[in-house]
Structures are given as structure tokens and as C-alpha cells.
Scaffold this motif. Structure first.
Motif, PDB file in Angstrom:
ATOM      1  N   PHE A  38       0.826  -1.209   0.000  1.00 48.45           N
ATOM      2  CA  PHE A  38       0.000   0.000   0.000  1.00 48.45           C
ATOM      3  C   PHE A  38       0.854   1.249   0.000  1.00 48.45           C
ATOM      4  CE2 PHE A  38      -3.779  -2.241   1.273  1.00 48.45           C
ATOM      5  CZ  PHE A  38      -4.767  -1.433   0.758  1.00 48.45           C
ATOM      6  N   PRO A  39       0.417   2.300  -0.657  1.00 49.40           N
ATOM      7  CA  PRO A  39       1.074   3.587  -0.394  1.00 49.40           C
ATOM      8  C   PRO A  39       0.812   3.940   1.065  1.00 49.40           C
ATOM      9  CG  PRO A  39      -0.491   3.758  -2.228  1.00 49.40           C
ATOM     10  CD  PRO A  39      -0.676   2.404  -1.619  1.00 49.40           C
ATOM     11  N   THR A  40       1.902   4.211   1.809  1.00 50.66           N
ATOM     12  CA  THR A  40       1.686   4.478   3.240  1.00 50.66           C
ATOM     13  C   THR A  40       0.813   5.690   3.488  1.00 50.66           C
ATOM     14  OG1 THR A  40       3.972   5.232   3.065  1.00 50.66           O
ATOM     15  CG2 THR A  40       3.477   3.482   4.675  1.00 50.66           C
ATOM     16  N   ASP A  41       0.917   6.719   2.693  1.00 50.03           N
ATOM     17  CA  ASP A  41       0.138   7.920   3.002  1.00 50.03           C
ATOM     18  C   ASP A  41      -1.353   7.649   2.872  1.00 50.03           C
ATOM     19  OD1 ASP A  41       0.400   7.680   0.202  1.00 50.03           O
ATOM     20  OD2 ASP A  41      -0.228   9.785  -0.027  1.00 50.03           O
ATOM     21  N   ARG A  42      -1.682   6.785   1.938  1.00 48.43           N
ATOM     22  CA  ARG A  42      -3.102   6.464   1.808  1.00 48.43           C
ATOM     23  C   ARG A  42      -3.592   5.711   3.054  1.00 48.43           C
ATOM     24  NH1 ARG A  42      -4.473   2.798  -3.146  1.00 48.43           N
ATOM     25  NH2 ARG A  42      -4.512   4.731  -4.368  1.00 48.43           N
ATOM     26  N   LEU A  43      -2.799   4.783   3.482  1.00 51.19           N
ATOM     27  CA  LEU A  43      -3.166   4.022   4.675  1.00 51.19           C
ATOM     28  C   LEU A  43      -3.246   4.953   5.890  1.00 51.19           C
ATOM     29  CD1 LEU A  43      -3.798   1.348   5.971  1.00 51.19           C
ATOM     30  CD2 LEU A  43      -1.351   0.897   6.167  1.00 51.19           C
ATOM     31  N   LEU A  44      -2.253   5.823   5.996  1.00 49.83           N
ATOM     32  CA  LEU A  44      -2.253   6.788   7.098  1.00 49.83           C
ATOM     33  C   LEU A  44      -3.523   7.637   7.057  1.00 49.83           C
ATOM     34  CD1 LEU A  44      -0.970   8.280   9.434  1.00 49.83           C
ATOM     35  CD2 LEU A  44       0.338   9.633   7.801  1.00 49.83           C
ATOM     36  N   ARG A  45      -3.861   8.118   5.881  1.00 50.73           N
ATOM     37  CA  ARG A  45      -5.066   8.929   5.749  1.00 50.73           C
ATOM     38  C   ARG A  45      -6.303   8.172   6.202  1.00 50.73           C
ATOM     39  NH1 ARG A  45      -7.323   9.013   0.749  1.00 50.73           N
ATOM     40  NH2 ARG A  45      -5.251   9.146  -0.208  1.00 50.73           N
ATOM     41  N   TRP A  46      -6.394   6.916   5.818  1.00 52.57           N
ATOM     42  CA  TRP A  46      -7.560   6.130   6.233  1.00 52.57           C
ATOM     43  C   TRP A  46      -7.638   5.995   7.743  1.00 52.57           C
ATOM     44  CZ3 TRP A  46      -6.827   1.572   2.220  1.00 52.57           C
ATOM     45  CH2 TRP A  46      -7.235   2.035   0.945  1.00 52.57           C
ATOM     46  N   LYS A  47      -6.476   5.703   8.313  1.00 53.07           N
ATOM     47  CA  LYS A  47      -6.492   5.532   9.768  1.00 53.07           C
ATOM     48  C   LYS A  47      -6.859   6.844  10.462  1.00 53.07           C
ATOM     49  CE  LYS A  47      -2.444   3.663   9.786  1.00 53.07           C
ATOM     50  NZ  LYS A  47      -1.146   3.041  10.149  1.00 53.07           N
ATOM     51  N   LEU A  48      -6.292   7.909   9.987  1.00 53.75           N
ATOM     52  CA  LEU A  48      -6.631   9.215  10.587  1.00 53.75           C
ATOM     53  C   LEU A  48      -8.114   9.532  10.399  1.00 53.75           C
ATOM     54  CD1 LEU A  48      -3.632  11.570   9.715  1.00 53.75           C
ATOM     55  CD2 LEU A  48      -4.367  10.782  11.974  1.00 53.75           C
ATOM     56  N   SER A  49      -8.629   9.260   9.222  1.00 53.77           N
ATOM     57  CA  SER A  49     -10.035   9.562   8.952  1.00 53.77           C
ATOM     58  C   SER A  49     -10.935   8.772   9.889  1.00 53.77           C
ATOM     59  CB  SER A  49     -10.392   9.208   7.503  1.00 53.77           C
ATOM     60  OG  SER A  49      -9.617   9.966   6.609  1.00 53.77           O
ATOM     61  N   LEU A  50     -10.646   7.491  10.004  1.00 50.69           N
ATOM     62  CA  LEU A  50     -11.491   6.655  10.859  1.00 50.69           C
ATOM     63  C   LEU A  50     -11.369   7.096  12.313  1.00 50.69           C
ATOM     64  CD1 LEU A  50     -10.760   3.206   9.177  1.00 50.69           C
ATOM     65  CD2 LEU A  50     -12.967   4.407   9.240  1.00 50.69           C
ATOM     66  N   PHE A  51     -10.136   7.353  12.710  1.00 54.96           N
ATOM     67  CA  PHE A  51      -9.921   7.762  14.091  1.00 54.96           C
ATOM     68  C   PHE A  51     -10.634   9.083  14.389  1.00 54.96           C
ATOM     69  CE2 PHE A  51      -7.637   9.922  17.455  1.00 54.96           C
ATOM     70  CZ  PHE A  51      -7.566   8.928  18.421  1.00 54.96           C
ATOM     71  N   ALA A  52     -10.406  10.068  13.542  1.00 52.76           N
ATOM     72  CA  ALA A  52     -11.015  11.377  13.768  1.00 52.76           C
ATOM     73  C   ALA A  52     -12.540  11.274  13.713  1.00 52.76           C
ATOM     74  CB  ALA A  52     -10.516  12.385  12.739  1.00 52.76           C
ATOM     75  N   GLY A  53     -13.027  10.515  12.735  1.00 50.90           N
ATOM     76  CA  GLY A  53     -14.470  10.351  12.609  1.00 50.90           C
ATOM     77  C   GLY A  53     -15.063   9.757  13.875  1.00 50.90           C
ATOM     78  N   TYR A  54     -14.392   8.758  14.416  1.00 50.72           N
ATOM     79  CA  TYR A  54     -14.895   8.149  15.647  1.00 50.72           C
ATOM     80  C   TYR A  54     -14.835   9.137  16.804  1.00 50.72           C
ATOM     81  CZ  TYR A  54     -15.201   5.280  19.814  1.00 50.72           C
ATOM     82  OH  TYR A  54     -15.567   4.783  21.025  1.00 50.72           O
ATOM     83  N   TYR A  55     -13.713   9.817  16.917  1.00 47.38           N
ATOM     84  CA  TYR A  55     -13.539  10.746  18.043  1.00 47.38           C
ATOM     85  C   TYR A  55     -14.593  11.857  18.024  1.00 47.38           C
ATOM     86  CZ  TYR A  55     -11.655  14.090  21.296  1.00 47.38           C
ATOM     87  OH  TYR A  55     -11.526  14.954  22.351  1.00 47.38           O
ATOM     88  N   ILE A  56     -14.786  12.461  16.863  1.00 50.80           N
ATOM     89  CA  ILE A  56     -15.763  13.548  16.768  1.00 50.80           C
ATOM     90  C   ILE A  56     -17.155  13.055  17.117  1.00 50.80           C
ATOM     91  CG2 ILE A  56     -16.938  15.071  15.126  1.00 50.80           C
ATOM     92  CD1 ILE A  56     -14.250  15.418  13.699  1.00 50.80           C
ATOM     93  N   ASN A  57     -17.470  11.888  16.644  1.00 50.98           N
ATOM     94  CA  ASN A  57     -18.798  11.340  16.896  1.00 50.98           C
ATOM     95  C   ASN A  57     -19.028  11.075  18.378  1.00 50.98           C
ATOM     96  OD1 ASN A  57     -20.879  10.777  14.933  1.00 50.98           O
ATOM     97  ND2 ASN A  57     -21.003   8.780  15.955  1.00 50.98           N
TER      98      ASN A  57
END
Lengths: 220, 220, 220, 220
Positions: D171-190
Motif C-alpha cells: 500500500f502507499p503508506t500515506d493512503r493508509l495513514l489517511r484512512w487511519k486518521l479519517s477513521l480515528f477522527a471520525g470516531y472521536y468527533i462522533n
DNA sequence: TATGAATGAGCTTTCATTCAT
DNA sequence: AATGAATGAAAGCTCATTCAT
């Protein structure tokens, strides 16, 4: 006349100072300018910019010391009413009652003349009050709260004395108070605002007293 | 009470109609709304937007019929003063003087009561006048111009009659007029604005007349 | 790019027009200017004067059409959300579900790509929403009210279908929805705001779909 | 909950203290008040007057310690990011990588849970960052400067390890990083802002890990 | 270190009024 | 006669910031 106004403003400032201690110099300038503007143009026709310009101060300075324009008005009027008008009325009533030694006419005369002097001393403020009384509810309530009670009390006490002396017809005190206030205010407005000029206060007051005394004296 | 206000507005409208013939329907709505707004909030605190909304009319419509806001105010107040207050006073004075047949007290009594009824009939307008008199120079001048002369004349004529009848002390008429106006206005403001409630007009007027009559009667 | 923005504004205008019929020309200018200003500087950093200048309009004109600055913001955002985002989501969901014929991946793919196109079309508005969502309570509530329910419903229905098809693990739908939204929003913010440039949407969406469908573990 | 906020503020203060040694008592009060105000109302809607009042301090005191309002914001956010977020991430990455012994899922899990704890510990600050990130360019740049590089580095290193272990797809690492950040942030905000309540962090994190590792397709 | 006083620039909003239709 | 649209001017008020003490 300018001297009169200056001294009126000085007196108002003193009343405010007595309420809140030392006063920043620009704040003092604001108060002075506001009194003049309000008295000359009325509250609504006076803008905060006018006051600021006249005081030689930034507009923001007004709001730093008085949160709103209305508060500025109240802070000018209230101390004079509360610290000067009311106490003076109470104290005076005692003194004059003593001096009058049962002579109701002499009592009222002393009060009329002294209140006339008071109104002259605070002329700009009196003008503001007359202009705003019916339109500004806060001011009206404040005045009614402070003045209403005291006037009624003083009037009632004094009247009791004199009524007991057998000099006067039996009257509801509030009606008598209303008459005196009406005559006094009517005379003041006329001689000061509507037809300023040379008025012989003593003669006019004496005439009013004749009216009142013969009007309310017991028939013999 | 609403009925009173409605009828007051109707009466004011009639006075305006008498001045300028037929009136466009929206113009009428504007006048009605303006009277209510001015009386409730005062002239300055009433915006043309408020009037338009209350009248259900576009703001521009106000200015089609009255060029300025101040003109609107004057066009409401002036006809009543000019066509109703003044002629009524003059006419009445004649009638009442006749009826009173030399009885000054009866004469004043009739005038007081009839003017009280008049003030009630035009209550919102009276309120407007009281609020604006000291603040609005145009209005003050207009009123002084119309009323000043007439009142003085009527008062003088009538007083002349009665003075000649030997009933009354010798008095400067303007002073007497001022007293009567002061007492009348003081009573009206009190019973209508400051402490509305149940007032016995006849009793109060009679008391005032006692005050005046015994106050100014020649000592025997 | 300017063309994109112009067309975005046109689309937003259309949504507002659909809500309130014909629109005064200056009002339209205000809306256009406001969208640009809000998107570029954020709501707070945009003054009404900025908007007025950019629109070539007097400041008062803004307030004639939108009573407050906040109302202006809401009137820009709400119609798009209510008339475009929501109905589109609902309609689309039906269509895509049909087309996908039980293929969940195809369904989500169609939605992702179409929503990406939608977000591009309304790019300035999306930017405004992202900036204000956490800070402006009114806007947040409005969005939650409109979007919350619909998204949940659509997501649930669709998921039900596909779950029944036996393709997918058993999942709480809200959790799955949250994941999809997080990934979608994360991608959008990154490619549009943080690191704008050449992005291959189809490839990225496919990768996200791989993630969603199969995760990142090597298949054994 | 108040305890949580108090301890969050204490933690932020510690981070600032670590940057600049001893802190004047009023300065501390300013920081505390500012954190609360910024988190509750957002940066723009917070006035320096509000902060001063809440801190029980003169407005000028704020500017003695922080030259501008923006500087105050940055001085609150920066130390936490620079001294806590970044070092913790780096150190942690090493430790967790060691502990995980080639188990990528265990590694990510440890990081997710620890970062969740971190975000809770600094909750008001996280809220400030989320609110201002898109609107405040200085803050965005600062965050990108500190966090961007480190996250990418850590993520890349770790991913390299695990990729080498043969566990994970290429995987391109930045894409994976982005996914993890998105999921994490999405969960946290919710769970923290949109729908606060009882959330089972471990269960949710495990579900996210399942998603990341295996997706949602049924295993065949 | 801390502050009370002061301010220039700017804010959103309101006002009475005009004008084309 | 009536109005929707538009506006220049000004209103009251708030802002972040400075400075003397």
C-alpha cells in the motif's frame, strides 16, 4: 448663565462622585458633555458621537465607563435624585416644620422657594427629567420609586401637624400633594422653559400660597 | 378600553378628513397605525418601518402621503388642535358663560369636565402631545400658536365678566390661567398615565374648584 | 477553476431560487459575493462591508434581503442541503441500488463518485459547511436535522438488501455509515483543501472500497 | 466531568510550563480561562474581555504575557502538540512496535487506544484544534509542520516493518495513514462532540481494526 | 507583574427617504 | 395610489491593542 450651567454641572458631578468615589478625568468630561447635549437636544436627538466630540474623547471611552447610552443617562440623573433631591427634601421638611412653628403657609413657602433654588441649581438635569419622564420607562420608575415614597411621607407628616393645629380643612393628603406639585411644576416650566424672563419668584410663590391657603383654609 | 382607543382614532381621523376631504384607504391605515405607535413608544422610538408593518402597508406608502416622518406627526396632531380643540374651546366658552349666568365656578366646572371628556376622546393624541411638547420644537410652536392666543382670549373674556360681577379677587388673568392649566394637566396626567384606575372626575373637579374658588374669592 | 466556481454559484442560486421564486438582481449579487467571501475567509472573518463591496451594493441592501448576517449564511446553505443534497441522496440510493443488483461494492462506488461530483459542484458551500460545522450551532443543528435522518434511512435500507444477499458480515449500520462518512470526508478534505492537486478519484475510491470490502490483510 | 476538564487544563498547563519554566500566577489564570473560552465558543466568538473576566484579570494582563490574541491561542496549542503529541507518538511507536512483535493489528490497536486517551486528556484543546484547523492558517501550518512529518515517518517505518513481515498488502503508506486518521477522527468527533454518551472504546477500536485488516466482506 | 484608562478601527444593524415601475 | 428595491448616513456598540503608572 453659563456660570449657572457650569455650577449646575459641578453640582451634578459632585453627586455622582459621592456615589462612586474618584472619577477618571475623561469620564468626567463625558458626563459634562452628556448633560449639556441631553438638556439641549433631548436624549434621542443626542448621539454618542456628539457627546464624544463635545467631550473631546473617543466614542469608545463613553462605553468603557457607561455600558450603554441609556445607562449614561441614568447615571447622570440617579445620583442627583437619590443623594440630593430626596435627602434634601427630608431634612428640609424637618427644619422647616420646626421653623414654621405650626404655620403651614410658612412651611410650604420655605419648601417652594428652596425647591425652586434646587431646580435652578440643577437646571439642565431638571430639563432632561421633564423631557424624558413620560417617554423613558426606566427613568420614570426610578423617579417614582425614589420620589414617590418620600414626598408622600413628608407631605403626610407635615400635613398631620398642621391639620392638628386646626388651621386647615380635612383633605386627602395625596390630593393636596398633587395640587402643590402641579402648581409648582406648572410655574417652573412656564418661567424656565416656555417664557423665560424676569419672574418675581417670591411674589408668584406668595400668590400660589394665597391660592392654596384660602383654598384649603377652614371656613370661619 | 380598546373601544375607547378605536373611537379616539376614529375621532382623530374625522378631524383630518374634515381638513382634506376624502382619504385614500391606505393613508387612513397609516394614520391609525402612526397614532398608536407614537402614543405607545413616543415619536423617536417609532420607526417608519414599525408604522408600515402595523398598517399592513409598504414603507414607501407613508412617504407618498406624508413627505416626512415629522410631517406625519404634525398632520395627525394639527387638525385635532386646529379644528377641534380650538373651536370647541371658543364655542364652549360662549355657551358655558351664558349658561353659568355669572357663576364663575359653574363656568369653570363645565369647561373642566368637558375638556376632560375631550382629552379622553383623543387620549392617544393627548399622550403624544404631552410626550413631545418639550422635545419637538415644531409641535410646541404649533400648539403655542393655536392654543396660546385662544386660551388667553377666552380666559380673559370670561374672567372679565366674572370679575365685573364682584365675585373674584383682582388677578392677572395669565396667572390664573396658568394655575388652572397646571391643576388640570396635573390631574389628567395622574389619573390617566401615572395612576390609572377608578377616579371620580366630578368629585375631583369639585375639589379643585373649591381650591380655586376659595383661593381666589374675595374675602368678605 | 473559476468556471467551476461560477457554475457552483449558479447551482446554489438555483437552489435558493427554487425555494423563494424570483430574486431581485442585487439580492443575487449579494448571495454570490457572500458565498465567495465566506468560502475564502470563513464566516467570522467576513464582514458585511466586504460582501457589500464585492457585490457592488450598499451594505443596507444586504440587511433588506437577509435580516442578519447569520441569516444570510443559513439562507445560502439551507436550500442546497434541503433541496439538493437530501433529495439527491434519496433518489440516487434507489437508482443505484437497482443498478447494483445486489453488488454492495458497486452500489457504494456509485454513491461515492456521485457525491464527490456533488461536492465539487458545490465546492465553496462545502468548504463553508466544513469550516462552520463545529462552531455554528444553528448550522450544525440544521444539517443534523436534514442529513442525519435521511442518511441513516438510506444507509439502513441499502445495507439491509445487501446483508440479505449474504455478501456482508453482520454490522450495526450506524457504525458502517460512520466509517464510510469518515473515509469519504477524510479523502475529500485531503484532496480538496489540504493537498489539492491531481488525484485519481476512481483509483482512490476503488482503494477505499477494497479497504471496506476486504481490508488490508493479505488474503491467505 | 468537571474533574476531567480540570485535569485536562492541568495537563495543558504542564506542557506550557515545560516550555517556559515558572509561570506568573495571573498568566496561569489567563491560560486556563482562554482554553475554556476557546473550546466553548470558538476562537472568533471569544473576546479578550471574556477571557479577562473569566480569569479575574485585567485585559491588559493578557497582552503583557501574550502579545496578541492569536499568539495566546498558539501558545496554548503549540506546546501540547510539540512536547506531548509528537514525542509521545515517536516514543510510543517504538515501544508499541517492539511490543507488537510483528503483529500489525496489535500495534495499531495500542496506538489507537493510547491516542484516544491522549485526546481525552486534552479534550478542550482537541476541540479547539478541530474547530480552528480549517479556518486558522497559522494553526494549520503549525500542526502540519509538527505532525505531518512525524506521523508520516512513524507510519512509514512501522508499516515497513509489518509489510516486510508479509502480513499486509502493498500500500502507499500515506493512503493508509489517511484512512487511519479519517477513521480515528471520525470516531472521536462522533463519540465526543456529536453524540456524547457511553461508548465502548475497545469494542469500537477492535471493529475498526477488523475493518482495516479484513474489511467487511464475509470470509469465504 | 499588573492594571485602569483610553482608543482607532471596525462591527452589525437601523434609519428615513428616494425612485422606477 | 401603491410598492419593492435600494441606499447614504448614521446609529450604538465591540474589538484587540497601547500606554502610563
Amino acid at each position: 448663565m453659563d456660570n449657572n450651567i457650569d455650577s449646575a454641572i459641578g453640582a451634578i458631578l459632585d453627586a455622582i462622585l459621592a456615589e462612586e468615589g474618584r472619577m477618571a478625568p475623561k469620564k468626567r468630561l463625558v458626563v459634562e458633555a452628556a448633560i449639556l447635549c441631553f438638556a439641549e437636544h433631548g436624549y434621542d436627538a443626542t448621539s454618542t458621537r456628539m457627546i464624544a466630540d463635545r467631550a473631546g474623547v473617543a466614542e469608545a471611552t463613553i462605553f468603557r465607563h457607561f455600558n450603554t447610552k441609556k445607562a449614561l443617562l441614568m447615571r447622570i440623573v440617579e445620583p442627583v435624585v437619590k443623594r440630593l433631591l430626596i435627602p434634601a427634601v427630608e431634612e428640609e421638611a424637618g427644619v422647616f416644620r420646626e421653623q414654621a412653628k405650626g404655620d403651614y403657609r410658612a412651611f410650604i413657602r420655605a419648601i417652594f422657594l428652596s425647591r425652586l433654588a434646587f431646580a435652578d441649581r440643577y437646571a439642565p438635569l431638571i430639563r432632561i427629567i421633564l423631557q424624558e419622564y413620560l417617554v423613558n420607562e426606566d427613568l420614570r420608575q426610578m423617579l417614582n420609586a425614589y420620589a414617590g415614597g418620600v414626598l408622600a411621607k413628608v407631605s403626610q407628616e407635615a400635613f398631620g401637624d398642621f391639620f392638628a393645629s386646626g388651621e386647615i380643612k380635612d383633605f386627602p393628603t395625596d390630593r393636596l400633594l398633587r395640587w402643590k406639585l402641579s402648581l409648582f411644576a406648572g410655574y417652573y416650566i412656564n418661567r424656565t422653559i416656555l417664557a423665560p424672563g424676569d419672574w418675581d419668584d417670591e411674589a408668584e410663590v406668595d400668590a400660589m400660597l394665597d391660592l392654596i391657603m384660602y383654598g384649603i383654609a377652614k371656613e370661619k
